[in-house]
Design a protein around this motif. Structure first.
Motif, PDB file in Angstrom:
ATOM      1  N   ALA A 385       0.828  -1.212   0.000  1.00  0.00           N
ATOM      2  CA  ALA A 385       0.000   0.000   0.000  1.00  0.00           C
ATOM      3  C   ALA A 385       0.864   1.265   0.000  1.00  0.00           C
ATOM      4  O   ALA A 385       0.594   2.218  -0.759  1.00  0.00           O
ATOM      5  N   PHE A 386       1.894   1.287   0.833  1.00  0.00           N
ATOM      6  CA  PHE A 386       2.737   2.490   0.904  1.00  0.00           C
ATOM      7  C   PHE A 386       3.595   2.659  -0.350  1.00  0.00           C
ATOM      8  O   PHE A 386       3.837   3.789  -0.794  1.00  0.00           O
ATOM      9  N   LEU A 387       4.062   1.548  -0.920  1.00  0.00           N
ATOM     10  CA  LEU A 387       4.833   1.657  -2.157  1.00  0.00           C
ATOM     11  C   LEU A 387       3.958   2.187  -3.305  1.00  0.00           C
ATOM     12  O   LEU A 387       4.412   2.980  -4.134  1.00  0.00           O
ATOM     13  N   LEU A 388       2.689   1.748  -3.338  1.00  0.00           N
ATOM     14  CA  LEU A 388       1.765   2.290  -4.338  1.00  0.00           C
ATOM     15  C   LEU A 388       1.461   3.757  -4.050  1.00  0.00           C
ATOM     16  O   LEU A 388       1.318   4.567  -4.970  1.00  0.00           O
ATOM     17  N   TYR A 462      19.939  -0.923 -12.152  1.00  0.00           N
ATOM     18  CA  TYR A 462      19.745  -0.635 -13.569  1.00  0.00           C
ATOM     19  C   TYR A 462      18.306  -0.188 -13.861  1.00  0.00           C
ATOM     20  O   TYR A 462      18.070   0.729 -14.654  1.00  0.00           O
ATOM     21  N   ALA A 463      17.336  -0.851 -13.208  1.00  0.00           N
ATOM     22  CA  ALA A 463      15.929  -0.553 -13.503  1.00  0.00           C
ATOM     23  C   ALA A 463      15.556   0.879 -13.145  1.00  0.00           C
ATOM     24  O   ALA A 463      14.755   1.519 -13.839  1.00  0.00           O
ATOM     25  N   ALA A 464      16.148   1.400 -12.066  1.00  0.00           N
ATOM     26  CA  ALA A 464      15.759   2.734 -11.581  1.00  0.00           C
ATOM     27  C   ALA A 464      16.315   3.879 -12.425  1.00  0.00           C
ATOM     28  O   ALA A 464      15.955   5.035 -12.204  1.00  0.00           O
ATOM     29  N   GLN A 465      17.180   3.572 -13.392  1.00  0.00           N
ATOM     30  CA  GLN A 465      17.748   4.637 -14.226  1.00  0.00           C
ATOM     31  C   GLN A 465      16.667   5.279 -15.099  1.00  0.00           C
ATOM     32  O   GLN A 465      15.785   4.610 -15.630  1.00  0.00           O
ATOM     33  N   ASP A 466      16.763   6.586 -15.217  1.00  0.00           N
ATOM     34  CA  ASP A 466      15.760   7.349 -15.980  1.00  0.00           C
ATOM     35  C   ASP A 466      15.927   7.121 -17.482  1.00  0.00           C
ATOM     36  O   ASP A 466      17.023   6.846 -17.968  1.00  0.00           O
ATOM     37  N   LYS A 467      14.818   7.269 -18.200  1.00  0.00           N
ATOM     38  CA  LYS A 467      14.878   7.151 -19.658  1.00  0.00           C
ATOM     39  C   LYS A 467      15.539   8.374 -20.297  1.00  0.00           C
ATOM     40  O   LYS A 467      16.066   8.296 -21.403  1.00  0.00           O
ATOM     41  N   ASP A 468      15.500   9.491 -19.563  1.00  0.00           N
ATOM     42  CA  ASP A 468      16.128  10.726 -20.049  1.00  0.00           C
ATOM     43  C   ASP A 468      17.636  10.663 -19.778  1.00  0.00           C
ATOM     44  O   ASP A 468      18.054  10.586 -18.618  1.00  0.00           O
ATOM     45  N   PRO A 469      18.481  10.683 -20.811  1.00  0.00           N
ATOM     46  CA  PRO A 469      19.936  10.583 -20.601  1.00  0.00           C
ATOM     47  C   PRO A 469      20.490  11.659 -19.675  1.00  0.00           C
ATOM     48  O   PRO A 469      21.455  11.425 -18.951  1.00  0.00           O
ATOM     49  N   ALA A 470      19.864  12.822 -19.645  1.00  0.00           N
ATOM     50  CA  ALA A 470      20.348  13.922 -18.797  1.00  0.00           C
ATOM     51  C   ALA A 470      20.157  13.616 -17.303  1.00  0.00           C
ATOM     52  O   ALA A 470      20.901  14.117 -16.460  1.00  0.00           O
ATOM     53  N   LYS A 471      19.174  12.808 -16.988  1.00  0.00           N
ATOM     54  CA  LYS A 471      18.871  12.475 -15.595  1.00  0.00           C
ATOM     55  C   LYS A 471      19.463  11.126 -15.178  1.00  0.00           C
ATOM     56  O   LYS A 471      19.315  10.708 -14.042  1.00  0.00           O
ATOM     57  N   ARG A 472      20.122  10.462 -16.112  1.00  0.00           N
ATOM     58  CA  ARG A 472      20.642   9.116 -15.869  1.00  0.00           C
ATOM     59  C   ARG A 472      22.057   9.187 -15.330  1.00  0.00           C
ATOM     60  O   ARG A 472      22.829  10.081 -15.691  1.00  0.00           O
ATOM     61  N   ASP A 473      22.429   8.256 -14.440  1.00  0.00           N
ATOM     62  CA  ASP A 473      23.803   8.188 -13.955  1.00  0.00           C
ATOM     63  C   ASP A 473      24.743   7.825 -15.100  1.00  0.00           C
ATOM     64  O   ASP A 473      24.385   7.067 -16.010  1.00  0.00           O
ATOM     65  N   ARG A 483       9.873   5.537 -10.508  1.00  0.00           N
ATOM     66  CA  ARG A 483       8.427   5.341 -10.321  1.00  0.00           C
ATOM     67  C   ARG A 483       7.997   3.925 -10.692  1.00  0.00           C
ATOM     68  O   ARG A 483       7.316   3.236  -9.917  1.00  0.00           O
ATOM     69  N   ASN A 484       8.390   3.457 -11.872  1.00  0.00           N
ATOM     70  CA  ASN A 484       8.019   2.106 -12.292  1.00  0.00           C
ATOM     71  C   ASN A 484       8.713   1.035 -11.445  1.00  0.00           C
ATOM     72  O   ASN A 484       8.160  -0.048 -11.228  1.00  0.00           O
ATOM     73  N   SER A 485       9.919   1.349 -10.976  1.00  0.00           N
ATOM     74  CA  SER A 485      10.614   0.400 -10.095  1.00  0.00           C
ATOM     75  C   SER A 485       9.856   0.223  -8.786  1.00  0.00           C
ATOM     76  O   SER A 485       9.769  -0.881  -8.247  1.00  0.00           O
ATOM     77  N   PHE A 487       6.630   0.496  -8.464  1.00  0.00           N
ATOM     78  CA  PHE A 487       5.492  -0.370  -8.829  1.00  0.00           C
ATOM     79  C   PHE A 487       5.905  -1.839  -8.780  1.00  0.00           C
ATOM     80  O   PHE A 487       5.163  -2.703  -8.287  1.00  0.00           O
ATOM     81  N   ALA A 488       7.097  -2.131  -9.311  1.00  0.00           N
ATOM     82  CA  ALA A 488       7.587  -3.512  -9.333  1.00  0.00           C
ATOM     83  C   ALA A 488       7.794  -4.042  -7.907  1.00  0.00           C
ATOM     84  O   ALA A 488       7.481  -5.206  -7.609  1.00  0.00           O
ATOM     85  N   LEU A 489       8.319  -3.199  -7.022  1.00  0.00           N
ATOM     86  CA  LEU A 489       8.520  -3.616  -5.635  1.00  0.00           C
ATOM     87  C   LEU A 489       7.177  -3.873  -4.951  1.00  0.00           C
ATOM     88  O   LEU A 489       7.055  -4.807  -4.139  1.00  0.00           O
ATOM     89  N   ALA A 490       6.178  -3.071  -5.266  1.00  0.00           N
ATOM     90  CA  ALA A 490       4.833  -3.286  -4.713  1.00  0.00           C
ATOM     91  C   ALA A 490       4.276  -4.636  -5.179  1.00  0.00           C
ATOM     92  O   ALA A 490       3.640  -5.367  -4.403  1.00  0.00           O
ATOM     93  N   ALA A 491       4.540  -4.982  -6.431  1.00  0.00           N
ATOM     94  CA  ALA A 491       4.077  -6.273  -6.959  1.00  0.00           C
ATOM     95  C   ALA A 491       4.742  -7.441  -6.220  1.00  0.00           C
ATOM     96  O   ALA A 491       4.090  -8.462  -5.946  1.00  0.00           O
ATOM     97  N   CYS A 492       6.012  -7.278  -5.883  1.00  0.00           N
ATOM     98  CA  CYS A 492       6.701  -8.317  -5.101  1.00  0.00           C
ATOM     99  C   CYS A 492       6.035  -8.521  -3.740  1.00  0.00           C
ATOM    100  O   CYS A 492       5.900  -9.655  -3.258  1.00  0.00           O
ATOM    101  N   CYS A 493       5.614  -7.425  -3.127  1.00  0.00           N
ATOM    102  CA  CYS A 493       4.941  -7.521  -1.823  1.00  0.00           C
ATOM    103  C   CYS A 493       3.597  -8.231  -1.950  1.00  0.00           C
ATOM    104  O   CYS A 493       3.206  -9.002  -1.069  1.00  0.00           O
ATOM    105  N   VAL A 494       2.879  -7.990  -3.043  1.00  0.00           N
ATOM    106  CA  VAL A 494       1.596  -8.664  -3.268  1.00  0.00           C
ATOM    107  C   VAL A 494       1.818 -10.176  -3.427  1.00  0.00           C
ATOM    108  O   VAL A 494       1.073 -11.002  -2.863  1.00  0.00           O
ATOM    109  N   LEU A 495       2.850 -10.556  -4.173  1.00  0.00           N
ATOM    110  CA  LEU A 495       3.161 -11.976  -4.331  1.00  0.00           C
ATOM    111  C   LEU A 495       3.537 -12.603  -2.992  1.00  0.00           C
ATOM    112  O   LEU A 495       3.114 -13.724  -2.670  1.00  0.00           O
ATOM    113  N   GLY A 496       4.339 -11.896  -2.190  1.00  0.00           N
ATOM    114  CA  GLY A 496       4.701 -12.391  -0.866  1.00  0.00           C
ATOM    115  C   GLY A 496       3.478 -12.591   0.010  1.00  0.00           C
ATOM    116  O   GLY A 496       3.402 -13.561   0.777  1.00  0.00           O
TER     117      GLY A 496
END
Length: 537
Positions: A385-388, A462-473, A483-485, A487-496
């Protein structure tokens, strides 16, 4: 003959809380204090390592670890931990808990010191040596998981067993907090003496040569608490359950527990011999009987720990990157190297103090009242819930003035991880498997968790890197963004959450009843133990 008839085990199950319980918590808990300190302190100094060893005078931004180096530095200890959990878990059942217990601690002490003494002619050489010693540090840490949990579960009485095991694990929170405090003190001390310009004003001068001492001192400090408890760990007697049920030495079990409990206990060698010759409970880990009795339980403990650690370690190891992305930490170019270490440590210490540590102790207080099953389900649900809540309105949280709200929500994910599955996934595997396989099965469950941690550590980077090259490490390919990462962590919690339904509730039951070592006949009590969530009064 049922195992329940052994006097030494009955005395342990019914014993009142005594001084030896608290000694065992402290002795085993200091290992976990060291574990957490060593595993998570690396995230406090990775930005400093990048500035020191990968400085580029032509770059407008401070040096940072290349993607492959950053992944290795953050994740190699977790790889060692996974291997150590499997190896020492198996060894704890073969040689005994006590014999192996000292090995893990000394390995942690030696490798903590050696990590801080990682020297080399080149940046690549220093990082390679650091990774080598952190792998073996992780190997020692891995052994502490199954051994500490098994020892505490076998020492505890059945009424407060959950709280005792949870208290051992709760020392992780203090280790995490201490890592931040030690880093604050050391970086503040060096900063007061070497207060230099930020990177934007003076790129080369923003990292003083003495900064190289900072990360080394922080890493080596992890050896201190482990070294202080080595003597007391060696003085602990072997657990009576191992001595009686696995080594079949009734005299030694009675003698050890008579000293610990300060009561007279009958030897009962004949009863122990009878238990040893009974074939009902002699099945092995890879037998059909184990699969029938405990197969789903093992799947449940492995999968829940796996999904939990993907989320938990992703958040822990990369807090600094998330805080930078939302603007809670200033841009790196506006700080010098020591100032950046200080501010990263301050942010992580605040999260540990407000979210991480309280969550562990809520579990200690309530686990024997509301049970492991309910706490684990609630924890996974609240984490999701908090990750969402962080990811759905992510753009709102990143705007000026909303950063505090993000940090509060983020702290709650840690609170419910620790007042939830991060504690219970450690506790339950030490309670539901037979004595001769308990350490092994806990090690397997914990290793599945560390596999999840490795997925989190390498994947989130790797997943948390931004699509914008200027904001990427620098040096990273495009990812799915924070943001999408989330979401993925929230999905892991639902599976758990859903895999938790494979795990039984051990609250209020003896270890022998829970593992069905008290079954005299084949198939007895099968339905009662498998999925029942109720506890006999």
């Amino acid at each position: 003959m049922a195992v329940r008839d052994l006097q030494v085990l009955n005395k342990l199950d019914l014993a009142k809380t005594q001084l030896y319980h608290f000694k065992a918590i402290v002795i085993a808990g200091m290992g976990f204090f060291t574990d957490a300190y060593d595993l998570f302190c690396i995230s406090l100094v990775t930005k400093l390592l990048g500035r020191i060893y990968y400085f580029d005078p032509n770059s407008k931004t401070p040096g940072s670890l290349p993607p492959n180096v950053s992944a290795a530095v953050n994740g190699v200890a977790l790889c060692g931990t996974l291997a150590g959990q499997l190896f020492f878990g198996w060894l704890g059942d073969k040689m005994g808990r006590k014999k192996v217990y000292g090995m893990t601690l000394m390995l942690m002490v030696i490798c903590s010191i050696a990590s801080g003494l990682s020297f080399g002619q080149t940046a690549k050489g220093v990082m390679a040596i650091l990774c080598f010693f952190r792998f073996w540090l992780g190997f020692g840490i891995g052994g502490d998981y199954p051994l500490s949990a098994t020892i505490m579960s076998e020492y505890a009485n059945k009424k407060t067993r959950g709280a005792f095991i949870a208290a051992v694990f709760a020392m992780q929170g203090f280790g995490n907090l201490t890592g931040g405090i030690v880093t604050l003190i050391i970086s503040a001390g060096f900063k007061s003496k070497y207060d230099v310009h930020n990177y934007k004003d003076n790129p080369a001068g923003s990292t003083v040569p003495e900064a190289d001492y900072v990360w080394r001192i922080i890493l080596m400090f992890g050896s201190a608490p482990a070294l202080l408890t080595y003597y007391w760990r060696m003085k602990m007697p072997e657990t009576a359950r191992y001595t009686a049920l696995v080594a079949h030495n009734a005299k030694q079990a009675a003698s050890d527990m008579s000293k610990v409990l300060q009561v007279e206990i009958e030897e009962e060698q004949e009863k122990v011999a009878e238990v040893a010759t009974t074939q009902t409970n002699s099945f092995g880990l890879f037998s059909k009987e184990f699969v029938r009795r405990h197969g789903l339980h093992l799947v449940g403990t492995m999968t829940t720990w796996f999904f939990l650690d993907i989320a938990f370690y992703s958040q822990n190891l990369f807090q600094k990157d998330i805080f930078t992305a939302i603007g809670w930490l200033p841009e790196a170019v506006t700080m010098n190297a020591l100032e950046e270490v200080y501010k990263v440590a301050r942010a992580q210490t605040l999260i540990a103090l407000c979210g991480t540590v309280p969550g562990y102790w809520f579990t200690v207080a309530l686990i024997d009242t509301i049970g492991r099953f309910a706490i684990q389900l609630m924890g996974f649900a609240m984490m999701a819930a908090f990750l969402l809540g962080l990811s759905i309105p992510y753009h709102h949280w990143t705007t000026e003035g909303n950063h505090i709200g993000f940090v509060v929500m983020y702290a709650f994910t840690f609170f419910f991880a620790n007042f939830g599955p991060n504690s219970t996934t450690f506790i339950v595997p030490a309670e539901i498997f037979p004595a001769r396989l308990r350490s092994t099965c806990h090690g397997i469950s914990a290793a599945a968790g560390k596999a999840g941690a490795i997925v989190g550590a390498f994947g989130f980077l790797y997943a948390a890197q931004d699509k914008d090259p200027a904001k990427r490490d620098k040096g990273y390919p495009a990812g799915i963004g924070i943001r999408n990462s989330l979401f993925a962590l929230a999905a892991c919690c639902v599976l758990g959450f859903f895999f938790t339904f494979l795990v039984p509730e051990p609250k209020g039951m003896s270890l022998e009843d829970m593992s069905r070592e008290n079954d005299d006949e084949e198939g007895q009590n099968t339905a009662a133990i498998g999925i029942d969530r109720t506890v006999p009064v």
